[in-house]
Scaffold this active site. Structure first.
Site, short mmCIF file in Angstrom:
data_model
loop_
_atom_site.label_atom_id
_atom_site.label_comp_id
_atom_site.label_asym_id
_atom_site.label_seq_id
_atom_site.Cartn_x
_atom_site.Cartn_y
_atom_site.Cartn_z
N LYS A 72 0.83 -1.22 0.00
CA LYS A 72 0.00 0.00 0.00
C LYS A 72 0.86 1.26 0.00
CE LYS A 72 -2.54 2.60 3.52
NZ LYS A 72 -1.45 3.28 4.25
N ASN A 73 1.83 1.34 0.91
CA ASN A 73 2.53 2.61 1.06
C ASN A 73 3.54 2.88 -0.06
OD1 ASN A 73 0.94 3.36 3.17
ND2 ASN A 73 2.39 2.74 4.77
N CYS A 133 -5.22 8.46 8.65
CA CYS A 133 -5.46 8.02 10.02
C CYS A 133 -5.10 9.14 10.99
CB CYS A 133 -4.63 6.78 10.33
SG CYS A 133 -5.13 5.35 9.35
N ARG A 158 -0.03 15.35 12.92
CA ARG A 158 0.88 14.74 11.94
C ARG A 158 1.38 15.86 11.03
NH1 ARG A 158 -1.76 9.38 9.37
NH2 ARG A 158 0.37 9.02 8.68
N ASP A 211 3.27 0.59 12.21
CA ASP A 211 2.03 0.12 11.57
C ASP A 211 1.69 -1.32 11.95
OD1 ASP A 211 1.82 2.59 10.41
OD2 ASP A 211 2.68 1.98 8.49
N ARG A 267 -9.35 0.53 3.53
CA ARG A 267 -8.40 1.47 2.92
C ARG A 267 -7.07 0.79 2.63
NH1 ARG A 267 -6.84 5.95 6.52
NH2 ARG A 267 -5.24 5.80 4.94
N1 EPU Z 1 6.77 14.10 10.98
C1 EPU Z 1 7.05 15.41 11.26
N2 EPU Z 1 7.11 16.30 10.21
C2 EPU Z 1 6.90 15.91 8.91
C3 EPU Z 1 6.62 14.55 8.65
C4 EPU Z 1 6.56 13.67 9.70
O1 EPU Z 1 7.22 15.80 12.41
O2 EPU Z 1 6.97 16.76 8.02
C5 EPU Z 1 6.71 13.14 12.08
C6 EPU Z 1 5.35 12.48 12.20
O3 EPU Z 1 4.45 13.26 12.95
C7 EPU Z 1 5.70 11.17 12.85
C8 EPU Z 1 7.06 10.83 12.25
O4 EPU Z 1 7.58 12.06 11.78
O5 EPU Z 1 5.84 11.35 14.23
C9 EPU Z 1 7.05 9.83 11.12
O6 EPU Z 1 6.10 10.25 10.14
P1 EPU Z 1 6.24 9.87 8.61
O7 EPU Z 1 6.37 11.11 7.83
O8 EPU Z 1 7.29 8.81 8.46
O9 EPU Z 1 4.82 9.25 8.33
P2 EPU Z 1 3.90 9.49 7.08
O10 EPU Z 1 4.73 9.65 5.85
O11 EPU Z 1 2.88 10.53 7.39
C10 EPU Z 1 3.81 6.98 6.42
C11 EPU Z 1 2.72 5.97 6.22
C12 EPU Z 1 2.13 5.60 7.57
C13 EPU Z 1 3.22 5.12 8.51
C14 EPU Z 1 4.37 6.12 8.59
C15 EPU Z 1 5.57 5.62 9.40
C16 EPU Z 1 1.84 6.55 4.07
C17 EPU Z 1 0.74 7.14 3.27
N3 EPU Z 1 1.69 6.55 5.38
O12 EPU Z 1 3.16 8.12 7.02
O13 EPU Z 1 1.24 4.53 7.29
O14 EPU Z 1 2.69 4.94 9.81
O15 EPU Z 1 4.82 6.45 7.27
O16 EPU Z 1 6.07 4.45 8.84
O17 EPU Z 1 2.83 6.08 3.51
C18 EPU Z 1 -0.48 3.01 7.72
O18 EPU Z 1 -0.15 2.43 6.67
O19 EPU Z 1 -1.31 2.53 8.55
C19 EPU Z 1 0.11 4.31 8.03
C20 EPU Z 1 -0.37 5.11 8.94
#
Ligand code: EPU
Length: 429
Positions: free
Chosen positions: A22-23, A117, A122, A304, A397
């Site tokens: 998915k990701n 989610c 975030r 996750d 999803r």
């Molecule tokens: N963060 C920041 N600033 C940013 C971006 C992230 O502070 O600009 C923080 C976040 O708040 C969090 C940490 O950094 O505490 C990690 O966030 P990350 O950016 O890695 O997460 P994401 O890109 O928003 C993706 C996946 C999530 C998964 C996370 C961590 C997608 C669409 N989502 O989210 O997937 O939990 O990486 O591996 O790729 C899921 O599949 O259930 C899911 C939530």
């Protein structure tokens, strides 16, 4: 409204195939906007997040042909700048990838603040920092993100390891003029997959999978074919479910290396995990042992797969300690739902203290988000009596045919339409 009705207590036996990641898919679809020509994408997971992203691309003028339910051709050659379907954009998290791909393609971008989610705050400040370093101006107002500027290669040092920011900067830098470097980059398997997809389409990206990614900008990307890797978290979910329910399941179409930390944790709990070239066999006989779990960026234990293992730790002997170290917000909302089933879990800040060995009893519970929903299903499969899981649209999803795959392993789970509600006293029948 639909819910899952689960009769707990069955052991799981048999084989299942894991779908595409998915990701990775949710980044590769927006990335197709950078490509002049036809992108053929295989092993696309059949989930609502990928459907939504394909609708957004279509609303931008892309031609999309589904060849099979898991194989699609996307042609963005004739796409010109126009407004996307913002109602769809605000539904999902991955719409933030259009910032990088629109800036790369058009020199300007307009998206909504991402949905997805809800684990508390975030932020996307690291995405913004990356785009600004590449020369774009980024403005957030009225729930929209606006980007503008001709991109030039630059060095970006992320303040926080972020999957989304790493991929977004990679997308934007692909066709920027000159060389970019991302330091403190995320190393998840789907980062490597998106980089390999982009390289297949003509990009020049090196170092994906390490904490330093180097991107030499190229004038344009061309069409090609790409097969998405298997979903690490879907595989982890079935591995954990088998550990919790007992039984023996061969999980096929996986990359065992991506599952190393899950396999290690399950072995620590007393489960047998055997690795084969593209499958893992999980064999579980109770009782399980309690353990400590701490979530971390890859190659650490994935956030996750945190709710799913917490659900199973309620059934392990002794006290387990779970620490959520990726999200600062609240990724423990589902604990209240587990408590309705009799679980004894105390949450103190980022730590959950799980008292194991207390049998769960069926109840009416909600899927608070995608992985929390998977955890409630696992809890229901382990519980005595009947469990109803509401808000299953969250689960759909990200899990392709969750009910069908679990049923093929002998689980007693059905998708039912409301008002198939439990009567008082029914839940522990
Ligand atoms: N963060 C920041 N600033 C940013 C971006 C992230 O502070 O600009 C923080 C976040 O708040 C969090 C940490 O950094 O505490 C990690 O966030 P990350 O950016 O890695 O997460 P994401 O890109 O928003 C993706 C996946 C999530 C998964 C996370 C961590 C997608 C669409 N989502 O989210 O997937 O939990 O990486 O591996 O790729 C899921 O599949 O259930 C899911 C939530």
């Amino acid at each position: 409204m639909e819910q899952y009705r689960i009769q707990g207590g069955n052991r799981l036996h048999g084989e299942i195939e894991i779908s595409g990641a998915k990701n990775a898919a949710v980044a590769i679809i927006p990335a197709a906007l950078l490509v002049n020509g036809v992108c053929r994408i295989e092993n696309l997971p059949e989930i609502s997040d990928t459907e939504t992203l394909l609708h957004i691309l279509r609303s931008l003028g892309a031609e999309i042909r589904m060849l099979t339910p898991s194989s699609v051709e996307i042609d963005c050659t004739r796409v010109t700048w126009q407004n996307a379907d913002y109602d769809l954009m605000r539904k999902i998290r991955a719409s933030y990838y259009f910032i990088g791909s629109m800036l790369g393609r058009f020199g300007h971008a307009q998206t909504t603040m991402p949905g997805g989610c809800n684990f508390g705050v975030r932020p996307i400040d690291q995405h913004e920092k990356g785009m600004r370093a590449l020369g774009a101006s980024i403005d957030v107002r009225n729930g929209f993100i606006f980007g503008e500027g001709r991109l030039r290669g630059a060095e970006v040092h992320l303040d926080k390891v972020s999957v989304g920011a790493t991929i977004n900067i990679m997308l934007a830098a692909c066709t920027a003029e000159g060389k970019s470097i991302i330091r403190n980059a995320a190393r998840e398997p789907h980062i490597v997959d998106v980089a390999t997809f982009l390289n297949t389409m003509g990009a020049d990206i090196r170092g994906a999978g390490t904490d330093t990614i180097k991107i030499n900008g190229v004038p344009a990307l061309h069409g090609g074919s790409y097969t998405i890797i298997p979903d690490q978290i879907e595989a982890a979910t079935y591995m954990i479910a088998t550990a919790g329910c007992g039984g023996e399941v061969l999980i096929k179409n996986v990359i065992p290396k991506h599952l190393d930390c899950i396999s290690a944790k399950l072995r620590e709990m007393g489960t047998v995990v055997e690795e084969y070239p593209d499958s893992v066999l999980v064999r579980s006989s109770h009782p399980l042992r309690g353990v400590s779990v701490k979530t971390q960026p890859y190659p650490g234990y994935p956030t996750d797969a945190q709710p799913q293992i917490t659900a199973v730790l309620t059934q392990a002997r002794g006290t387990s300690i779970v620490t959520e170290d990726v999200y600062e917000g609240n990724r423990y909302k589902y604990v209240n739902e587990l408590r309705k089933m009799g679980a004894q879990i105390r949450v103190e800040g980022k730590t959950a203290i799980v008292e194991g060995g207390i049998p769960l009893t069926g109840a009416l519970v909600a899927a608070c988000d995608l992985r929390a929903g998977a955890a409630m299903v696992i809890a229901g499969l382990c519980a005595r009596g009947t469990t109803w899981v509401e808000d299953v649209h969250f689960i759909e999803r990200g899990y392709q045919d969750f009910v069908g795959k679990l049923r093929s392993l002998g689980a007693d789970i059905q998708l039912v339409e409301l008002p198939d509600r439990p009567l008082a006293g029914d839940a522990t029948a």
